[in-house]
Design an enzyme around this catalytic site. Structure first.
Site, PDB file in Angstrom:
ATOM      1  CE1 TYR A  88      56.852   5.419   1.977  1.00 20.91           C
ATOM      2  CE2 TYR A  88      54.976   6.305   3.147  1.00 20.91           C
ATOM      3  CZ  TYR A  88      56.258   6.438   2.676  1.00 20.91           C
ATOM      4  OH  TYR A  88      56.952   7.599   2.921  1.00 20.91           O
ATOM      5  CE  LYS A  98      57.028  10.614   4.874  1.00 20.14           C
ATOM      6  NZ  LYS A  98      58.052  11.512   5.441  1.00 20.14           N
TER       7      LYS A  98
HETATM    8  P1  NAD Z   1      67.496  10.026   3.433  1.00 20.87           P
HETATM    9  O1  NAD Z   1      67.717   8.666   3.958  1.00 20.87           O
HETATM   10  O2  NAD Z   1      68.562  10.643   2.644  1.00 20.87           O
HETATM   11  O3  NAD Z   1      67.057  11.022   4.603  1.00 20.87           O
HETATM   12  C1  NAD Z   1      66.359  10.617   5.744  1.00 20.87           C
HETATM   13  C2  NAD Z   1      66.971  11.391   6.885  1.00 20.87           C
HETATM   14  O4  NAD Z   1      66.270  11.162   8.109  1.00 20.87           O
HETATM   15  C3  NAD Z   1      68.434  11.014   7.136  1.00 20.87           C
HETATM   16  O5  NAD Z   1      69.254  12.143   7.025  1.00 20.87           O
HETATM   17  C4  NAD Z   1      68.439  10.514   8.574  1.00 20.87           C
HETATM   18  O6  NAD Z   1      69.622  10.839   9.267  1.00 20.87           O
HETATM   19  C5  NAD Z   1      67.244  11.275   9.131  1.00 20.87           C
HETATM   20  N1  NAD Z   1      66.790  10.675  10.376  1.00 20.87           N
HETATM   21  C6  NAD Z   1      66.261   9.444  10.576  1.00 20.87           C
HETATM   22  N2  NAD Z   1      66.057   9.227  11.893  1.00 20.87           N
HETATM   23  C7  NAD Z   1      66.477  10.362  12.540  1.00 20.87           C
HETATM   24  C8  NAD Z   1      66.551  10.760  13.901  1.00 20.87           C
HETATM   25  N3  NAD Z   1      66.173   9.941  14.896  1.00 20.87           N
HETATM   26  N4  NAD Z   1      67.032  11.994  14.200  1.00 20.87           N
HETATM   27  C9  NAD Z   1      67.439  12.839  13.212  1.00 20.87           C
HETATM   28  N5  NAD Z   1      67.398  12.508  11.901  1.00 20.87           N
HETATM   29  C10 NAD Z   1      66.933  11.287  11.570  1.00 20.87           C
HETATM   30  O7  NAD Z   1      66.146   9.900   2.546  1.00 20.87           O
HETATM   31  P2  NAD Z   1      65.198  10.970   1.851  1.00 20.87           P
HETATM   32  O8  NAD Z   1      64.381  10.176   0.895  1.00 20.87           O
HETATM   33  O9  NAD Z   1      65.972  12.134   1.375  1.00 20.87           O
HETATM   34  O10 NAD Z   1      64.238  11.380   3.050  1.00 20.87           O
HETATM   35  C11 NAD Z   1      63.979  12.709   3.444  1.00 20.87           C
HETATM   36  C12 NAD Z   1      62.480  12.861   3.686  1.00 20.87           C
HETATM   37  O11 NAD Z   1      61.798  12.781   2.424  1.00 20.87           O
HETATM   38  C13 NAD Z   1      61.862  11.789   4.578  1.00 20.87           C
HETATM   39  O12 NAD Z   1      60.890  12.364   5.413  1.00 20.87           O
HETATM   40  C14 NAD Z   1      61.175  10.887   3.546  1.00 20.87           C
HETATM   41  O13 NAD Z   1      60.095  10.154   4.107  1.00 20.87           O
HETATM   42  C15 NAD Z   1      60.681  11.943   2.584  1.00 20.87           C
HETATM   43  N6  NAD Z   1      60.257  11.418   1.284  1.00 20.87           N
HETATM   44  C16 NAD Z   1      61.095  10.646   0.541  1.00 20.87           C
HETATM   45  C17 NAD Z   1      60.667  10.136  -0.653  1.00 20.87           C
HETATM   46  C18 NAD Z   1      61.561   9.237  -1.462  1.00 20.87           C
HETATM   47  O14 NAD Z   1      61.054   8.533  -2.352  1.00 20.87           O
HETATM   48  N7  NAD Z   1      62.863   9.256  -1.238  1.00 20.87           N
HETATM   49  C19 NAD Z   1      59.371  10.418  -1.137  1.00 20.87           C
HETATM   50  C20 NAD Z   1      58.543  11.223  -0.364  1.00 20.87           C
HETATM   51  C21 NAD Z   1      58.989  11.737   0.856  1.00 20.87           C
END
Ligand code: NAD
Length: 263
Positions: free
Chosen positions: A157, A164
């Site tokens: 990670y 985070k």
């Molecule tokens: P995802 O890829 O669907 O979403 C990530 C989003 O970030 C995308 O919509 C992307 O367009 C946006 N993004 C990235 N760079 C950007 C920028 N410069 N300007 C505007 N938007 C931008 O994936 P997800 O897993 O749904 O992620 C959403 C959140 O959840 C993130 O913060 C991720 O770290 C967090 N998260 C995800 C998980 C997992 O396992 N999927 C676990 C814990 C936390």
């Protein structure tokens, strides 16, 4: 189902049907919330396909949190189409680190890549709120998404762990700064979910398997699990909750020695 008719939400972070933010959109829409999406231009075609599935989406504008100017463009476009309109809910579901953060040992990740990961994944919460504030009703609720690698080691990670940790710190700082005006800011620490962003973490499938075997609920969480808690945080039912990091992870974060070693 909670009733939030008449409420308005900004949702940042829909990239595909698998996005956690898309599940959040669906649950907010079902509760009667009107949605305004901020999307990254590289995902524009998917957003155009998805928007027709949810009549609650009343507008969608490009958003790039990499700079003040590009972030402001979202709010300028929103203001132009909806003068005087304000939102009650802000969903910050944004995360990104360059590929080069993951393909080398953490000791050798370059400054520029570290800065990009921190800017997009952590500091952007402050940036979004800075520009959103004039468009937020008093008593608004902001929800961001984090991961438990903020406080514990998770293989591969890497830099995202630092991002985070900073994001959770921003959550507390901003909650204290904006609390006197009644605004609430909380983080949901989601368990692993297969999405585009998660696909960038090497060995992610092994983490999914491990959590399924060892979490108290013996399963991984779904996007809908996270969206349900988001809805609660967006609603008056959580009116006394701010600055918190709430784990939606099938209980995995309370464990230390994995159950599977006994098998
Ligand atoms: P995802 O890829 O669907 O979403 C990530 C989003 O970030 C995308 O919509 C992307 O367009 C946006 N993004 C990235 N760079 C950007 C920028 N410069 N300007 C505007 N938007 C931008 O994936 P997800 O897993 O749904 O992620 C959403 C959140 O959840 C993130 O913060 C991720 O770290 C967090 N998260 C995800 C998980 C997992 O396992 N999927 C676990 C814990 C936390």
């Amino acid at each position: 189902m909670l009733e939030l008719k008449g409420k308005v939400a900004f949702v940042f972070g829909v990239a595909s049907e698998d996005s956690i933010a898309w599940a959040i959109c669906k649950q907010l829409a079902a509760a009667g919330v009107t949605l305004y999406l901020g999307y990254q231009k590289r995902f524009m075609s998917r957003i155009f396909q998805l928007k027709d599935q949810l009549p609650a989406i009343d507008g969608f504008y490009p958003l790039d949190v990499a700079s003040d100017e590009a972030t402001k463009e979202f709010f300028d476009a929103f203001e132009k189409d909806h003068p005087g309109k304000k939102a009650d809910i802000l969903i910050h579901a944004i995360g990104f680190a360059p590929r080069t953060c993951f393909d080398r040992p953490i000791l050798f990740v370059e400054d520029a890549d570290i800065n990009t990961a921190m800017t997009i994944s952590a500091n952007s919460l402050q940036r979004c709120l800075k520009f959103a504030l004039p468009y937020l009703n008093q008593g608004s609720s902001t929800i961001t998404l984090t991961y438990a690698a903020s406080t514990r080691f998770v293989p591969n990670y890497g830099i995202m762990s630092m991002a985070k940790a900073a994001l959770e710190c921003w959550t507390r700082e901003l909650a204290c700064h904006l609390g006197p005006e009644g605004h609430r800011i909380n983080a949901i620490s989601s368990g692993p979910v297969r999405t585009i962003a998660a696909g960038g973490i090497p060995g992610f499938d092994k983490i999914l398997d491990h959590v399924e075997q060892n979490a108290p609920l013996r399963r991984n969480v779904t996007q809908d699990d996270v969206a349900g808690t988001t809805l609660w945080l967006a609603s008056p039912l959580s009116s006394g909750v701010t600055g918190q990091c709430i784990h939606v992870d099938a209980g995995y974060s309370i464990t230390m020695v994995p159950h599977s070693i006994m098998e």
